[in-house]
Design a protein around this motif. Sequence first.
Motif, PDB file in Angstrom:
ATOM      1  N   LYS A  52      41.535  35.342  39.152  1.00 10.16           N
ATOM      2  CA  LYS A  52      41.948  36.482  39.960  1.00 10.16           C
ATOM      3  C   LYS A  52      41.346  37.761  39.365  1.00 10.16           C
ATOM      4  CE  LYS A  52      46.447  34.288  40.781  1.00 10.16           C
ATOM      5  NZ  LYS A  52      47.919  34.463  40.666  1.00 10.16           N
ATOM      6  N   PRO A  53      41.206  38.793  40.179  1.00  9.52           N
ATOM      7  CA  PRO A  53      40.686  40.058  39.637  1.00  9.52           C
ATOM      8  C   PRO A  53      41.489  40.578  38.446  1.00  9.52           C
ATOM      9  CG  PRO A  53      40.633  40.116  42.033  1.00  9.52           C
ATOM     10  CD  PRO A  53      41.359  38.846  41.650  1.00  9.52           C
ATOM     11  N   GLU A  54      42.786  40.316  38.444  1.00 12.63           N
ATOM     12  CA  GLU A  54      43.615  40.789  37.335  1.00 12.63           C
ATOM     13  C   GLU A  54      43.398  40.009  36.042  1.00 12.63           C
ATOM     14  OE1 GLU A  54      44.641  39.933  40.424  1.00 12.63           O
ATOM     15  OE2 GLU A  54      46.608  38.924  40.367  1.00 12.63           O
ATOM     16  N   ASP A  55      42.589  38.948  36.092  1.00 13.84           N
ATOM     17  CA  ASP A  55      42.200  38.236  34.871  1.00 13.84           C
ATOM     18  C   ASP A  55      41.016  38.917  34.174  1.00 13.84           C
ATOM     19  OD1 ASP A  55      42.805  35.193  36.649  1.00 13.84           O
ATOM     20  OD2 ASP A  55      44.097  36.109  35.126  1.00 13.84           O
ATOM     21  N   THR A  56      40.451  39.932  34.812  1.00 13.15           N
ATOM     22  CA  THR A  56      39.334  40.659  34.204  1.00 13.15           C
ATOM     23  C   THR A  56      39.761  41.280  32.878  1.00 13.15           C
ATOM     24  OG1 THR A  56      38.277  41.140  36.328  1.00 13.15           O
ATOM     25  CG2 THR A  56      37.769  42.622  34.490  1.00 13.15           C
TER      26      THR A  56
ATOM     27  N   ILE B 204      37.639  25.372  20.260  1.00 12.77           N
ATOM     28  CA  ILE B 204      38.818  25.535  21.106  1.00 12.77           C
ATOM     29  C   ILE B 204      38.327  26.077  22.445  1.00 12.77           C
ATOM     30  CG2 ILE B 204      41.031  26.700  21.363  1.00 12.77           C
ATOM     31  CD1 ILE B 204      39.356  26.549  17.945  1.00 12.77           C
ATOM     32  N   TYR B 205      38.810  25.464  23.516  1.00 11.56           N
ATOM     33  CA  TYR B 205      38.364  25.812  24.857  1.00 11.56           C
ATOM     34  C   TYR B 205      39.497  26.456  25.657  1.00 11.56           C
ATOM     35  CZ  TYR B 205      34.838  22.333  23.588  1.00 11.56           C
ATOM     36  OH  TYR B 205      33.848  21.627  22.945  1.00 11.56           O
ATOM     37  N   LEU B 206      39.104  27.300  26.580  1.00 14.89           N
ATOM     38  CA  LEU B 206      40.047  27.832  27.562  1.00 14.89           C
ATOM     39  C   LEU B 206      39.429  27.628  28.938  1.00 14.89           C
ATOM     40  CD1 LEU B 206      42.802  29.261  27.902  1.00 14.89           C
ATOM     41  CD2 LEU B 206      41.515  31.406  28.118  1.00 14.89           C
ATOM     42  N   GLN B 207      39.942  26.633  29.651  1.00 15.17           N
ATOM     43  CA  GLN B 207      39.505  26.381  31.023  1.00 15.17           C
ATOM     44  C   GLN B 207      40.298  27.293  31.940  1.00 15.17           C
ATOM     45  OE1 GLN B 207      37.149  24.262  32.414  1.00 15.17           O
ATOM     46  NE2 GLN B 207      37.706  25.126  34.412  1.00 15.17           N
ATOM     47  N   MET B 208      39.591  28.102  32.702  1.00 17.68           N
ATOM     48  CA  MET B 208      40.248  29.071  33.575  1.00 17.68           C
ATOM     49  C   MET B 208      39.860  28.772  35.018  1.00 17.68           C
ATOM     50  SD  MET B 208      39.723  32.570  31.334  1.00 17.68           S
ATOM     51  CE  MET B 208      37.968  32.622  31.625  1.00 17.68           C
ATOM     52  N   ASP B 209      40.830  28.353  35.795  1.00 20.02           N
ATOM     53  CA  ASP B 209      40.626  28.042  37.209  1.00 20.02           C
ATOM     54  C   ASP B 209      41.333  29.069  38.090  1.00 20.02           C
ATOM     55  OD1 ASP B 209      41.134  24.616  36.262  1.00 20.02           O
ATOM     56  OD2 ASP B 209      39.220  25.635  36.577  1.00 20.02           O
ATOM     57  N   SER B 210      40.936  29.096  39.339  1.00 22.60           N
ATOM     58  CA  SER B 210      41.561  30.000  40.316  1.00 22.60           C
ATOM     59  C   SER B 210      41.655  31.419  39.774  1.00 22.60           C
ATOM     60  CB  SER B 210      42.958  29.493  40.690  1.00 22.60           C
ATOM     61  OG  SER B 210      42.898  28.181  41.210  1.00 22.60           O
TER      62      SER B 210
ATOM     63  N   VAL C 158      33.613  32.438  16.933  1.00 24.85           N
ATOM     64  CA  VAL C 158      32.563  32.884  17.831  1.00 24.85           C
ATOM     65  C   VAL C 158      32.874  32.403  19.246  1.00 24.85           C
ATOM     66  CG1 VAL C 158      30.109  32.876  18.340  1.00 24.85           C
ATOM     67  CG2 VAL C 158      30.883  32.831  15.956  1.00 24.85           C
ATOM     68  N   GLU C 159      33.124  33.374  20.127  1.00 19.73           N
ATOM     69  CA  GLU C 159      33.435  33.050  21.517  1.00 19.73           C
ATOM     70  C   GLU C 159      32.169  33.042  22.370  1.00 19.73           C
ATOM     71  OE1 GLU C 159      36.725  36.067  20.209  1.00 19.73           O
ATOM     72  OE2 GLU C 159      34.561  35.812  19.957  1.00 19.73           O
ATOM     73  N   SER C 160      32.223  32.265  23.433  1.00 20.53           N
ATOM     74  CA  SER C 160      31.151  32.264  24.422  1.00 20.53           C
ATOM     75  C   SER C 160      31.715  31.790  25.752  1.00 20.53           C
ATOM     76  CB  SER C 160      29.996  31.365  23.979  1.00 20.53           C
ATOM     77  OG  SER C 160      30.425  30.031  23.854  1.00 20.53           O
ATOM     78  N   GLY C 161      30.922  31.982  26.822  1.00 22.74           N
ATOM     79  CA  GLY C 161      31.303  31.452  28.119  1.00 22.74           C
ATOM     80  C   GLY C 161      31.770  32.471  29.139  1.00 22.74           C
ATOM     81  N   GLY C 162      31.887  33.731  28.730  1.00 27.76           N
ATOM     82  CA  GLY C 162      32.306  34.744  29.683  1.00 27.76           C
ATOM     83  C   GLY C 162      31.236  35.008  30.725  1.00 27.76           C
ATOM     84  N   GLY C 163      31.605  35.808  31.722  1.00 26.12           N
ATOM     85  CA  GLY C 163      30.645  36.153  32.755  1.00 26.12           C
ATOM     86  C   GLY C 163      31.306  36.792  33.945  1.00 26.12           C
ATOM     87  N   LEU C 164      30.526  36.941  35.008  1.00 24.62           N
ATOM     88  CA  LEU C 164      31.002  37.526  36.265  1.00 24.62           C
ATOM     89  C   LEU C 164      31.179  36.405  37.278  1.00 24.62           C
ATOM     90  CD1 LEU C 164      31.515  39.887  38.241  1.00 24.62           C
ATOM     91  CD2 LEU C 164      29.026  39.975  38.588  1.00 24.62           C
ATOM     92  N   VAL C 165      32.385  36.302  37.820  1.00 29.31           N
ATOM     93  CA  VAL C 165      32.664  35.288  38.828  1.00 29.31           C
ATOM     94  C   VAL C 165      33.441  35.912  39.969  1.00 29.31           C
ATOM     95  CG1 VAL C 165      32.655  33.343  37.213  1.00 29.31           C
ATOM     96  CG2 VAL C 165      34.803  34.555  37.710  1.00 29.31           C
ATOM     97  N   GLN C 166      33.473  35.199  41.088  1.00 29.03           N
ATOM     98  CA  GLN C 166      34.243  35.659  42.242  1.00 29.03           C
ATOM     99  C   GLN C 166      35.670  35.125  42.158  1.00 29.03           C
ATOM    100  OE1 GLN C 166      32.150  34.620  45.837  1.00 29.03           O
ATOM    101  NE2 GLN C 166      30.654  36.249  45.544  1.00 29.03           N
ATOM    102  N   PRO C 167      36.607  35.780  42.822  1.00 26.12           N
ATOM    103  CA  PRO C 167      37.986  35.269  42.845  1.00 26.12           C
ATOM    104  C   PRO C 167      38.028  33.824  43.328  1.00 26.12           C
ATOM    105  CG  PRO C 167      37.913  37.492  43.722  1.00 26.12           C
ATOM    106  CD  PRO C 167      36.487  37.078  43.510  1.00 26.12           C
ATOM    107  N   GLY C 168      38.856  33.033  42.661  1.00 26.35           N
ATOM    108  CA  GLY C 168      38.982  31.626  43.008  1.00 26.35           C
ATOM    109  C   GLY C 168      38.069  30.701  42.231  1.00 26.35           C
ATOM    110  N   GLU C 169      37.074  31.270  41.577  1.00 22.91           N
ATOM    111  CA  GLU C 169      36.142  30.449  40.806  1.00 22.91           C
ATOM    112  C   GLU C 169      36.694  30.143  39.414  1.00 22.91           C
ATOM    113  OE1 GLU C 169      31.896  31.523  42.939  1.00 22.91           O
ATOM    114  OE2 GLU C 169      32.344  32.442  41.007  1.00 22.91           O
TER     115      GLU C 169
ATOM    116  N   VAL D  53      35.041  38.733  30.602  1.00 21.95           N
ATOM    117  CA  VAL D  53      35.251  37.996  31.842  1.00 21.95           C
ATOM    118  C   VAL D  53      35.532  39.016  32.936  1.00 21.95           C
ATOM    119  CG1 VAL D  53      36.745  36.393  33.080  1.00 21.95           C
ATOM    120  CG2 VAL D  53      36.101  35.918  30.708  1.00 21.95           C
ATOM    121  N   THR D  54      34.729  38.975  33.988  1.00 19.47           N
ATOM    122  CA  THR D  54      34.911  39.881  35.118  1.00 19.47           C
ATOM    123  C   THR D  54      35.061  39.060  36.388  1.00 19.47           C
ATOM    124  OG1 THR D  54      33.571  41.591  34.039  1.00 19.47           O
ATOM    125  CG2 THR D  54      33.953  41.822  36.408  1.00 19.47           C
ATOM    126  N   VAL D  55      36.164  39.289  37.093  1.00 22.90           N
ATOM    127  CA  VAL D  55      36.434  38.583  38.341  1.00 22.90           C
ATOM    128  C   VAL D  55      36.401  39.608  39.463  1.00 22.90           C
ATOM    129  CG1 VAL D  55      37.981  37.032  39.578  1.00 22.90           C
ATOM    130  CG2 VAL D  55      37.916  36.997  37.066  1.00 22.90           C
TER     131      VAL D  55
END
Length: 118
Positions: free
Chosen positions: A87-91, A79-85, A5-16, A114-116
């Motif tokens: 980019k729109p292409e990570d959407t 299991i975690y995935l920390q995503m920093d910086s 079961v995944e969680s934590g996605g959302g809409l963020v701005q580039p660099g966040e 996940v939407t950047v």
Amino acid sequence: QVQLVESGGGLVQPGESLTLSCVASGFTLEDYDIGWNRQLPGGERETVSCISMSDGMTSYLDSVKGRFTITRDNAKRTIYLQMDSLKPEDTAVYYCARGSCDGIYTFWGQGTQVTVSS
């Protein structure tokens, strides 16, 4: 039964940053690797990162090295995935999956978007 079961996605701005979580149940964690995979808007699917639940060895897609970090907490079966910086292409829709870090995954979670975008 087996569940991821995944969680934590959302809409963020580039660099966040965002942290995704995957809670596993119904199987012996240490017998498997867990991968974070994503399906891009065009349909392409790629493995972003993978971790061995027995010894903690990790691997990353070249385009996320230095920005994403995969970690595990076996006691919490998470299991975690920390995503920093980001980019729109990570959407993408991000899935955790059970299998092997050589690219064979036999069970998938339901995914989290996940939407950047600015």
